[in-house]
Write an enzyme that holds these catalytic residues in place. Structure first.
Site, PDB file in Angstrom:
ATOM      1  N   ASP A 211      29.450  17.258 123.071  1.00  0.00           N
ATOM      2  CA  ASP A 211      29.622  15.916 122.122  1.00  0.00           C
ATOM      3  C   ASP A 211      30.951  15.961 121.674  1.00  0.00           C
ATOM      4  O   ASP A 211      31.561  17.110 121.586  1.00  0.00           O
ATOM      5  CB  ASP A 211      28.607  15.584 121.193  1.00  0.00           C
ATOM      6  CG  ASP A 211      28.825  14.826 120.252  1.00  0.00           C
ATOM      7  OD1 ASP A 211      29.090  13.652 120.669  1.00  0.00           O
ATOM      8  OD2 ASP A 211      28.923  15.055 119.051  1.00  0.00           O
TER       9      ASP A 211
ATOM     10  N   ASP B 299      23.049  12.632 119.597  1.00  0.00           N
ATOM     11  CA  ASP B 299      22.822  13.741 120.688  1.00  0.00           C
ATOM     12  C   ASP B 299      21.377  14.056 120.620  1.00  0.00           C
ATOM     13  O   ASP B 299      20.965  15.160 121.314  1.00  0.00           O
ATOM     14  CB  ASP B 299      24.015  14.699 120.342  1.00  0.00           C
ATOM     15  CG  ASP B 299      25.361  14.298 120.207  1.00  0.00           C
ATOM     16  OD1 ASP B 299      25.595  13.647 121.257  1.00  0.00           O
ATOM     17  OD2 ASP B 299      25.787  14.663 119.250  1.00  0.00           O
TER      18      ASP B 299
END
Lengths: 53, 728
Positions: B444, B630
């Protein structure tokens, strides 16, 4: 071989003594902070008398 | 941001090696305050902290637990807020821990229970062994019988007591129709004890009391190591959760009251100070500010919040105080709505069967088959039931997975201890094995590869006098961009500006040398600006009579990020960047880190789907992320890592938590995991080799209690020593 009748109880008794000490220490929560206990001995904080707690 | 692994400043080597945070062990009194002390490391620290706390009036007792890096304070009537400043004054960072979240007393009791059984098995093993050595070295007739009887008297209660964990789980396995590792273990224990008792009554030559007790002892050690690793992970994870004591400032009857988030109901008015995290979904009724939504969406640009704006729980309020009317709280809030998504992702991942499970599935039937075959074979050949059962018992004892029971826990303990020192917490037992299979790493961006903290770019372009103006305007504001400006010019003397006023959510303005100067958003200053095409956020400095100047900010990279990406690629792994941020920002970070494959503007579902698609193509994906967006991808991936600064939900979904700042630990984790799995395989090979040598001897009927004892202890010790090599 008569000596065995003394030696075996003696050896068992000594072992049991050690086991008793281990269980006593376990019950007394002495394995909670092994690292802290190792360090505390270096401090002179309660050298003159035991910590009141 | 909570960095749990502060660099140790001490010179003493014992302190340099951070200890494994051990099981939670508090008989916490109801009013006890527990503080986490990441900085304590030696005897002086203990004395300092305890003395400082005891010096405060009202504190009855304070005790530091160095292993857990915590202090428990008995102070009726005092709160954590009263004690933390006292510790800060002597230079110790302290965080309040929620005592309710640390309810690990059951695990603690189980640990002590196992230790007790180990102690008793150890005591029995030593005493039985003394007697057995006498028998092996030639005691015979009445002496041998006497020694066997005494051994039996010690071994029988020991096996009955110390073997209970195995009997219990073997019984559960049998009832579930399975044949776990504990079934052959229990069978070996019971058969060995029973046949030895029978032999003793018949004054036979061979008794396996020592083997039975030794089996208990070694297997209990494996069980204890396993328990401790899991308890450490659990308590560390609980500590991370307990760090965020969730509270909200409720407005009622003209006053402000601090309440737990769980007590909020829709319609409540809550106040969120600048810099605070928004506790529940709500609508702004008063105040103007900007919010940072990066943990929810990955978006780095601050969003404007004014009356009427709907904000989600988890956003961070940046500049001015806000009053919100709660729309949804707790279970209904948008934070919790992702849970369903996470559960779906976890179900899609499927259950991983560990190496130990696969080994025991292959091994357990073999053990039983071999014992049964030797019983049948010997009975067919000799028609002597006593002899046949003796041989079968010997086969069971020798094949018994003593080393197998130690093979995995010893390695996992050594590897997680090593990773803990590098700032990684292993939360899941099979995480190491799964990490070792990773070939694709998905990162991420915001908060993972970057710190989620802006840094002023090209600050040198700013003339000296304007620099002074910018610093002076920014100094009074807590907005992250302002703080970045102040941080960029640490030595700059601020200019004298009169009448500085902050307009929350807009900017700061004042009068300098008779001219109006402002620092803030483009739209506030009436400047047409398109943020979308630039990589970072920006603020404008406007001075009356001059063209406004743009100040660009870039998101600072996490330490070790570039190095980690480089190392992963050098190891031949595929590195992908998935972000919810704007394409320009993502492309910039990818270019700075040398990541060729990146995707921008992906929503949470998209992330989970992309990770899932990679997995379906046969890739073993490691997801590294911190945001709520996420979470589903973390749960879907083969293995996952999140930094400690991540939201609770993300940490819960991941297998490994990074407690330090440095991302370099990720590459280390993969390497250590690979070595650990190699060690586990080696350990299995070692124990199988021992069996290959010893089993034919046992089946041939030449096994003696001496041989069984030698094979068992030698293999267990070899396996443990092999595992300990990982610590280096």
């Amino acid at each position: 071989m008569e000596i065995l009748s003394i030696l075996i109880p003696v050896s068992l008794g000594l072992g049991a003594l050690g086991l008793g000490a281990f269980i006593w220490a376990l019950r007394g929560r002495q394995f909670e902070d092994p690292k802290g206990d190792a360090e505390r001995i270096l401090s002179d904080e309660w050298d003159d008398r035991p910590r009141p707690d | 941001m909570t960095d749990l692994s502060l660099p140790s400043t001490s010179a003493c080597p014992a302190c340099a090696a951070a200890p494994i945070a051990q099981r939670v062990a508090h008989a916490a009194a109801p009013d006890a305050i527990i503080l986490s002390l990441p900085g304590v490391h030696c005897a002086m620290c203990i004395t300092d902290v305890e003395r400082a706390l005891m010096a405060r009036p009202g504190v009855r007792a304070a005790r530091v637990n160095l292993t857990l890096k915590r202090v428990t304070v008995q102070a009726p009537g005092l709160g954590a807020d009263d004690l933390i400043p006292a510790l800060a004054a002597i230079g110790y960072e302290a965080h309040e821990l929620d005592p309710d979240a640390l309810s690990a007393t059951a695990a603690d009791k189980q640990g002590r229970d196992l230790l007790m059984r180990i102690g008793i098995a150890g005591f029995a093993m030593m005493n039985v062994m003394i007697l057995s050595v006498a028998v092996w070295s030639g005691a015979d007739a009445a002496t041998r019988d006497l020694f066997h009887w005494i051994s039996g008297a010690i071994a029988l209660p020991t096996v009955a007591f110390a073997g209970q964990p195995f009997f219990g789980s073997a019984w559960a396995a049998l009832r579930g129709g399975r044949l776990g590792m504990d079934v052959p273990i229990s069978l070996a224990l019971i058969l060995a004890t029973a046949i030895s008792l029978y032999e003793t009554t018949q004054s036979g030559h061979h008794a396996y009391f020592d083997a039975a007790v030794m089996l208990c002892f070694f297997l209990l050690i494996g069980r204890y190591l396993d328990h401790r690793t899991r308890a450490i992970a659990r308590s560390a994870a609980a500590e991370l959760t307990a760090l965020e004591v969730p509270r909200a400032h409720l407005l009622c009857d003209g006053g402000e009251q601090v309440v737990p988030i769980a007590q909020l109901v829709p319609g409540d008015l809550i106040r969120v100070r600048a810099g605070g995290r928004i506790p529940a979904d709500g609508e702004v009724v008063e105040g103007r500010s900007e919010t940072d939504r990066s943990l929810l969406t990955g978006e780095t640009l601050p969003m404007l919040a004014e009356p009427g704006t709907i904000l989600s729980a988890g956003e961070v309020n940046l500049s001015g105080p806000l009053t919100l009317r709660v729309i949804a709280a707790g279970k209904d809030s948008s934070l919790s709505r992702l849970t369903a998504l996470v559960e779906a992702a976890e179900a899609a991942r499927g259950r991983y069967s560990s190496l130990a499970e696969r080994a025991s599935r292959a091994y357990a039937p073999m053990v039983h088959l071999m014992a049964a075959l030797s019983l049948a074979g010997w009975f067919w050949a000799t028609r002597d039931l006593r002899l046949s059962i003796n041989v079968a018992a010997a086969v069971l004892i020798i094949t018994c997975p003593c080393a197998l029971g130690l093979a995995v826990p010893a390695v996992v303990t050594a590897a997680s201890g090593r990773l803990f020192r590098r700032g990684l917490l292993i939360k899941d037992g099979t995480a190491l094995e799964r990490l070792s299979e990773i070939d694709t790493v998905v990162f991420d961006k915001t908060g993972t590869l970057t710190m989620g903290r802006p840094r002023l770019a090209a600050g040198d372009d700013l003339p000296d006098d304007l620099r002074a103006v910018a610093v002076s305007l920014a100094a009074g504001s807590s907005h992250p961009l302002s703080q970045a400006i102040v941080a960029a010019f640490p030595d700059q003397q601020p200019a004298r500006i009169d009448g500085i006023g902050e307009y929350p959510g807009q900017g700061v303005s004042g009068v300098w040398q008779g001219r109006r100067v402002s620092l803030g958003r483009a739209d506030w200053l009436g400047i047409i600006d398109d943020d979308m095409h630039r990589s970072g956020s920006s603020a404008w400095l406007s001075i009356e009579g001059q063209a406004p100047r743009r100040l660009d900010f870039i998101d600072e990279l996490r330490p070790g990020a570039a190095d980690t990406v480089h190392r992963l690629r050098a190891q031949g792994r595929r590195v992908i960047l998935l972000s919810g941020d704007r394409p320009a920002a993502v492309a910039d970070v990818a270019a700075r880190l040398g990541i060729g494959e990146y995707h921008a503007g992906i929503d949470p579902i998209g992330k989970a789907q992309m990770v899932g698609a990679l997995g379906d193509d046969g890739a073993k994906v490691l997801m590294v992320g911190d945001g709520l967006n996420d979470t589903a991808a973390l749960a879907r991936a083969h293995a996952s890592i999140s930094p400690a600064s991540a939201l609770d939900a993300a940490r819960v979904a991941s297998d490994v938590v990074l407690t330090g700042q440095d991302l370099g630990a990720v590459a280390d984790a993969l390497q250590t995991a690979r070595r650990a799995t190699a060690r586990i395989r080696e350990n299995f090979t070692i124990s199988i080799l021992y069996n290959l040598v010893a089993v034919p001897v046992a089946i041939a009927g030449f096994a003696t209690p001496l041989l069984a004892a030698l094979a068992m202890s030698a293999s267990s010790i070899t396996v443990t020593l092999n595992a300990l090599r990982l610590r280096r």
